[in-house]
Write a protein that holds these residues in place. Structure first.
Motif, PDB file in Angstrom:
ATOM      1  N   THR A 191       0.854  -1.187   0.000  1.00 25.77           N
ATOM      2  CA  THR A 191       0.000   0.000   0.000  1.00 25.77           C
ATOM      3  C   THR A 191       0.887   1.232   0.000  1.00 25.77           C
ATOM      4  O   THR A 191       1.759   1.374   0.859  1.00 25.77           O
ATOM      5  CB  THR A 191      -0.921   0.020   1.231  1.00 25.77           C
ATOM      6  N   TYR A 192       0.682   2.103  -0.976  1.00 22.61           N
ATOM      7  CA  TYR A 192       1.478   3.319  -1.103  1.00 22.61           C
ATOM      8  C   TYR A 192       0.621   4.520  -0.718  1.00 22.61           C
ATOM      9  O   TYR A 192      -0.608   4.499  -0.862  1.00 22.61           O
ATOM     10  CB  TYR A 192       1.981   3.496  -2.538  1.00 22.61           C
ATOM     11  N   ILE A 193       1.282   5.582  -0.268  1.00 20.08           N
ATOM     12  CA  ILE A 193       0.556   6.792   0.106  1.00 20.08           C
ATOM     13  C   ILE A 193       1.436   8.005  -0.154  1.00 20.08           C
ATOM     14  O   ILE A 193       2.624   8.011   0.162  1.00 20.08           O
ATOM     15  CB  ILE A 193       0.099   6.729   1.587  1.00 20.08           C
ATOM     16  N   THR A 232      -3.618  10.656   7.510  1.00 16.09           N
ATOM     17  CA  THR A 232      -2.646   9.678   7.009  1.00 16.09           C
ATOM     18  C   THR A 232      -3.013   8.270   7.455  1.00 16.09           C
ATOM     19  O   THR A 232      -3.014   7.325   6.659  1.00 16.09           O
ATOM     20  CB  THR A 232      -1.229  10.027   7.506  1.00 16.09           C
ATOM     21  N   THR A 242      -6.542   7.235   5.776  1.00 14.96           N
ATOM     22  CA  THR A 242      -6.436   7.018   4.331  1.00 14.96           C
ATOM     23  C   THR A 242      -5.710   5.718   4.024  1.00 14.96           C
ATOM     24  O   THR A 242      -6.117   4.955   3.136  1.00 14.96           O
ATOM     25  CB  THR A 242      -5.708   8.192   3.664  1.00 14.96           C
ATOM     26  N   ASN A 243      -4.638   5.436   4.748  1.00 12.08           N
ATOM     27  CA  ASN A 243      -3.886   4.200   4.527  1.00 12.08           C
ATOM     28  C   ASN A 243      -4.716   2.973   4.905  1.00 12.08           C
ATOM     29  O   ASN A 243      -4.760   1.988   4.170  1.00 12.08           O
ATOM     30  CB  ASN A 243      -2.599   4.241   5.339  1.00 12.08           C
ATOM     31  N   LYS A 244      -5.391   3.046   6.046  1.00 16.08           N
ATOM     32  CA  LYS A 244      -6.204   1.909   6.500  1.00 16.08           C
ATOM     33  C   LYS A 244      -7.409   1.695   5.593  1.00 16.08           C
ATOM     34  O   LYS A 244      -7.876   0.565   5.418  1.00 16.08           O
ATOM     35  CB  LYS A 244      -6.663   2.158   7.933  1.00 16.08           C
ATOM     36  N   ASP A 281      -6.017  -0.336   2.565  1.00 15.80           N
ATOM     37  CA  ASP A 281      -5.100  -1.449   2.824  1.00 15.80           C
ATOM     38  C   ASP A 281      -5.783  -2.809   2.733  1.00 15.80           C
ATOM     39  O   ASP A 281      -5.145  -3.803   2.409  1.00 15.80           O
ATOM     40  CB  ASP A 281      -4.451  -1.266   4.202  1.00 15.80           C
ATOM     41  N   GLN A 300      -7.536   2.965  -5.461  1.00 13.01           N
ATOM     42  CA  GLN A 300      -7.058   4.146  -4.760  1.00 13.01           C
ATOM     43  C   GLN A 300      -8.196   4.811  -4.004  1.00 13.01           C
ATOM     44  O   GLN A 300      -9.375   4.561  -4.266  1.00 13.01           O
ATOM     45  CB  GLN A 300      -6.452   5.143  -5.749  1.00 13.01           C
ATOM     46  N   SER A 305      -3.936   7.195  -1.253  1.00 14.74           N
ATOM     47  CA  SER A 305      -3.408   5.864  -0.946  1.00 14.74           C
ATOM     48  C   SER A 305      -3.841   4.905  -2.041  1.00 14.74           C
ATOM     49  O   SER A 305      -4.994   4.958  -2.496  1.00 14.74           O
ATOM     50  CB  SER A 305      -3.933   5.398   0.416  1.00 14.74           C
ATOM     51  N   ARG A 358      -3.090   0.811  -4.125  1.00 14.07           N
ATOM     52  CA  ARG A 358      -2.467  -0.513  -4.264  1.00 14.07           C
ATOM     53  C   ARG A 358      -2.530  -0.904  -5.735  1.00 14.07           C
ATOM     54  O   ARG A 358      -3.476  -0.550  -6.446  1.00 14.07           O
ATOM     55  CB  ARG A 358      -3.186  -1.564  -3.413  1.00 14.07           C
TER      56      ARG A 358
END
Length: 314
Positions: A27-29, A72, A75-77, A80, A159, A169, A171
């Motif tokens: 997972t990128y952010i 942050t 958004t990531n969670k 993911d 995204q 974020s 994948r």
């Protein structure tokens, strides 16, 4: 004791290698354009707070920083736990927008919001969807190819910028999926001269009834015997006749100089014949599809044109 420690150490080492060797989609952010502007504004506020020793600006600055850190994490969670579980393409023509059906599954224990899907190297994205925990949702992602033939599916990305649009974020998934892109539908829509079967042209439907003659009726339709008995002009009315069958061949495109233009013209005729309900056949020098109709017959002809090599009809 030493031997037990060595055994435990080897077991831990093997487990660590197995864990690291497992391929997991990362997972990128990164910040969005709005997020960069937000950060610059926060930096300006920080310098203002330092320069003027203003506690109110300090409070506002730390509030913005807390919003950024919270965003942050969320958004990531949010992205993911989203995976691509299935893809499907009905049909795709070269130089035309097509739709890729993608099934997304949320494997996390919480809902994922405003999830979008896209094909790598293509700027268009699907409409955003909300996916409940453990549920699946289908999205349709636009894409296009410039060349006909057999293609591998480009990498698919999911995204989200939820909740504050400060960060993006995403994948990326590599799906092993091959499909055929049909030729571009270009050329003249009118069917070529000589494509209609002469026998089919002479067919008429079953006799239905007599009706009175009208000025727009052909003289050939007048039934003279029935008109003599009834003392008025009567014409024969027929049930609708079957549509004539068509035959397409490579030689019918001889007036086109470009090889791909000839394939595109045949592709357009095949598609038009199917849409108008004609039975049709297709002949190339090395290959032939006998007369038929229906979706499967159309697909067979289009696939033959899509995979046609340059050496087969030059």
């Amino acid at each position: 004791m030493a031997s037990n420690a060595a055994v435990n150490g080897q077991g831990f080492y093997k487990k660590a290698r197995q864990f690291l060797s497992k391929k997991k989609t990362r997972t990128y952010i990164l910040p969005t354009g709005f997020g960069i502007a937000f950060g610059l504004m926060s930096l300006v506020l920080f310098f203002m707070a330092v320069g003027y020793s203003n506690n109110l600006i300090y409070i506002f600055f730390f509030f913005l920083i807390s919003v950024a850190f919270t965003g942050t994490f969320i958004t990531n969670k949010n992205i993911d736990g989203v995976d691509v579980v299935e893809v499907h393409i009905d049909e795709a023509f070269a130089e035309e927008a097509a739709l890729l059906s993608v099934t997304l599954k949320n494997r996390s224990g919480s809902p994922s919001y405003q999830v979008e899907c896209y094909c790598e190297k293509y700027p268009e994205v699907s409409s955003s969807v909300d996916i409940e925990a453990g549920k699946e949702e289908d999205v349709f992602t636009p894409f296009s190819f410039k060349k006909r033939g057999r293609h591998s599916l480009p990498r698919i990305g999911v995204q989200s910028t939820f909740p504050f649009s400060l960060l993006r974020s995403w994948r990326v998934f590599r799906i092993q999926y091959e499909f055929i892109v049909y030729p571009a539908r270009k050329g003249t829509e009118a069917f070529p001269a000589g494509s209609y079967s002469q026998a089919d042209n002479e067919k008429t439907g079953l006799f239905k009834e007599h009706r009175r003659y009208q000025n727009t009726d052909s003289m050939r339709r007048i039934d003279w015997k029935a008109s003599a008995r009834r003392q008025e002009l009567l014409v024969k009315s027929f049930e609708e006749a079957e549509k004539p069958s068509l035959h397409f061949s490579w030689n019918q495109t001889a007036h086109l100089k470009n090889y791909e233009e000839r394939i595109s013209q045949l592709c357009l005729w095949v598609d038009q014949a199917y849409r108008l309900g004609h039975a049709f056949s297709l002949t190339l020098r090395a290959q032939e599809v006998p007369r038929g109709e229906g979706l499967s017959h159309r697909k067979k002809c289009l696939e033959m044109l899509a995979l046609l090599g340059a050496e087969e009809n030059t």
